[in-house]
Design an enzyme around this catalytic site. Structure first.
Site, PDB file in Angstrom:
ATOM      1  N   ASN A  82       0.869  -1.182   0.000  1.00  0.00           N
ATOM      2  CA  ASN A  82       0.000   0.000   0.000  1.00  0.00           C
ATOM      3  C   ASN A  82       0.905   1.230   0.000  1.00  0.00           C
ATOM      4  OD1 ASN A  82      -1.755   2.065   0.577  1.00  0.00           O
ATOM      5  ND2 ASN A  82      -2.604   1.141   2.437  1.00  0.00           N
ATOM      6  N   ARG A 111      -2.773  -2.207  -3.132  1.00  0.00           N
ATOM      7  CA  ARG A 111      -3.953  -1.386  -2.858  1.00  0.00           C
ATOM      8  C   ARG A 111      -3.943  -0.198  -3.826  1.00  0.00           C
ATOM      9  NH1 ARG A 111      -4.935   3.430   1.280  1.00  0.00           N
ATOM     10  NH2 ARG A 111      -7.167   3.611   0.937  1.00  0.00           N
ATOM     11  N   HIS A 150     -12.771   3.189   0.845  1.00  0.00           N
ATOM     12  CA  HIS A 150     -12.693   2.193   1.935  1.00  0.00           C
ATOM     13  C   HIS A 150     -13.407   0.899   1.558  1.00  0.00           C
ATOM     14  CE1 HIS A 150     -12.386   5.629   5.134  1.00  0.00           C
ATOM     15  NE2 HIS A 150     -11.187   5.161   4.872  1.00  0.00           N
ATOM     16  N   ARG A 203     -10.525  16.021   8.067  1.00  0.00           N
ATOM     17  CA  ARG A 203     -11.418  16.382   6.955  1.00  0.00           C
ATOM     18  C   ARG A 203     -12.786  16.783   7.490  1.00  0.00           C
ATOM     19  NH1 ARG A 203     -10.507  10.940   3.620  1.00  0.00           N
ATOM     20  NH2 ARG A 203      -8.581  10.600   4.759  1.00  0.00           N
ATOM     21  N   GLU A 260      -7.666  -5.033   6.168  1.00  0.00           N
ATOM     22  CA  GLU A 260      -7.608  -4.738   4.731  1.00  0.00           C
ATOM     23  C   GLU A 260      -6.521  -5.555   4.036  1.00  0.00           C
ATOM     24  OE1 GLU A 260      -7.993  -0.616   6.178  1.00  0.00           O
ATOM     25  OE2 GLU A 260      -8.734  -0.181   4.172  1.00  0.00           O
TER      26      GLU A 260
END
Ligand code: ADP
Length: 395
Positions: A10, A86, A175, A236, A380
């Site tokens: 990733n 990823r 996600h 965010r 993940e």
């Protein structure tokens, strides 16, 4: 060692996370993180069979960092079956994990403008790994792919059609790897078949998103064209009135760059609290009487509850609510406060079970006789390895 080994990579802008996953082993053989890539302080730390290791990488870029890391992985693996990468944005073209052929790599390049912080470093990692291991299958697992099952009324914005047809402006969702893993695991924990189960999934980490999953498919999600839409996150803002941007520009002369930095890096939990983007820090501060930290927590939970309630419109029925991600898996207070806002759903927590499901411990946290609520630790890397093997097996 029995079972096949998949290396999961990733790549971020200045970091590379990696894990060596064996299909028959719960623990990863290797799990590591290279940081500060592209600076003289670049370094990598990893855990190999429980032992911590460390290497300075000099002024390494992505290619050089991987060239230094991969021999250690290879040594620990013995045989590598493939590499799973990823990838954040596959646009509308990618519906599932697939081999990283030149055509698929072009799709990732073409979608770079929709994920400028993620796709270019992802490509650097992919190209570097392919040049080191050209003979191995390289598979892309896309954050957006799981959400390609959303119906058009969920993924279109109410703006003129040509912005969608000509410029690909629509809601994509992110996600996806986590939402897929957690909804499948949740069904398994509840003893329900994935293909006949309906979930609300709250993935709450530094980035946060919630998804309505029906029979193993995403039907709506809170993130949109970019990972800024939806829930309040660490730095965010999540949803704001779109006119805020025009207002900041027209009234105060802010540039596009300044507005983007405000909404993506200086807002969310950090912006409201003025203290931190880290939920643990905010919970501790609010317990000591910090009112801004307390307000950040209140906004986070109320907005999460409101979004979960909205997503229930995408479900024919509700089999349960699943919490995951660093906050979802650990913050008992956030789980409680969020459900307290959802009174019409009749959720009720078993306080003791809520306290016990932390630090990787999953399980049922709802009181008997009330709608099911589960904590489901996400994984993940495991999901990327599973999908990588599925693609390799289908060749
Ligand atoms: P990322 O999205 O970067 O993978 P994580 O899933 O690790 O992030 O989640 C990070 C968030 O989880 C941080 O806000 C952190 O404070 C929060 N978190 C981790 N442990 C706890 C805890 N015990 N209590 C509250 N929040 C926690």
């Amino acid at each position: 060692m029995s079972g096949r080994n998949i290396l999961v990579i990733n790549s971020g802008s200045s970091s590379i996370k990696f894990a060596l996953v064996n299909e028959n082993q719960d623990d990863f053989i290797i799990e590591g993180l290279a940081e500060r890539i592209g600076t003289p302080d670049a370094e990598v730390t990893w855990k190999e069979n429980g032992e911590k290791k460390h290497l300075q990488l000099g002024d390494a870029d992505h290619a050089e960092a991987l060239a230094q890391i991969l021999p250690h992985v290879q040594k620990a693996a013995g045989t590598l079956t493939g590499i799973g990468h990823r990838v954040v944005h596959g646009g509308s073209q990618v519906h599932e994990a697939c081999l990283l052929t030149p055509d698929v790599i072009s799709v990732i390049e073409a979608n770079a403008s929709l994920a400028p912080l993620h796709n270019p470093p992802g490509l650097m990692g992919i190209n570097a790994a392919i040049s080191i291991y050209p003979e191995l299958p390289h598979v892309g697992v896309f954050d957006t792919a799981f959400h390609q099952t959303m119906p058009e009324h969920a993924y279109r914005y109410a703006i003129p059609e040509e912005l969608y047809t000509e410029h690909k402006i629509r809601r994509y969702g992110f996600h996806g790897t986590s939402h897929m893993y957690v909804s499948r695991k949740g069904a398994e924990m509840a003893g329900l078949p994935v293909e006949d189960s309906c979930w609300l999934v709250a993935h709450l980490g530094n980035g946060c998103s919630a998804t309505a999953v029906v029979n193993g498919e995403s039907r709506d999600t809170t993130m949109g064209l970019t990972p800024l839409e939806g829930l309040v996150m660490g730095t965010r803002s999540g949803d704001v009135d779109p006119s805020l941007q025009v207002h900041l520009h027209r009234t105060f002369g802010w540039s596009a760059q300044e507005i983007e930095t405000l909404l993506t890096k200086k807002s969310g939990l950090l912006g409201v609290s003025g203290l931190s983007n880290d939920m643990r820090t905010l919970i501790e501060a609010s317990e000591k009487g910090d009112e801004k930290a307390a307000l950040a927590i209140e906004i986070f939970c109320y907005r999460l509850a409101k979004s979960l309630a909205a997503l229930s419109c995408a479900l024919p029925r509700l089999d349960g609510l699943l919490f995951t991600g660093g906050i979802g898996e650990n913050a008992t207070l956030i789980r409680k406060k969020t459900l307290d806002h959802m009174r019409v759903f009749n959720f009720k927590l078993d306080d003791q079970a809520n306290q016990s499901c932390v630090r990787g411990q999953g399980g049922k946290i709802s009181a008997d006789g009330h709608p099911l609520v589960l904590v489901v630790p996400t994984n993940e890397e495991r999901q990327i390895a599973i999908e990588t093997l599925e693609v390799i097996d289908a060749q």
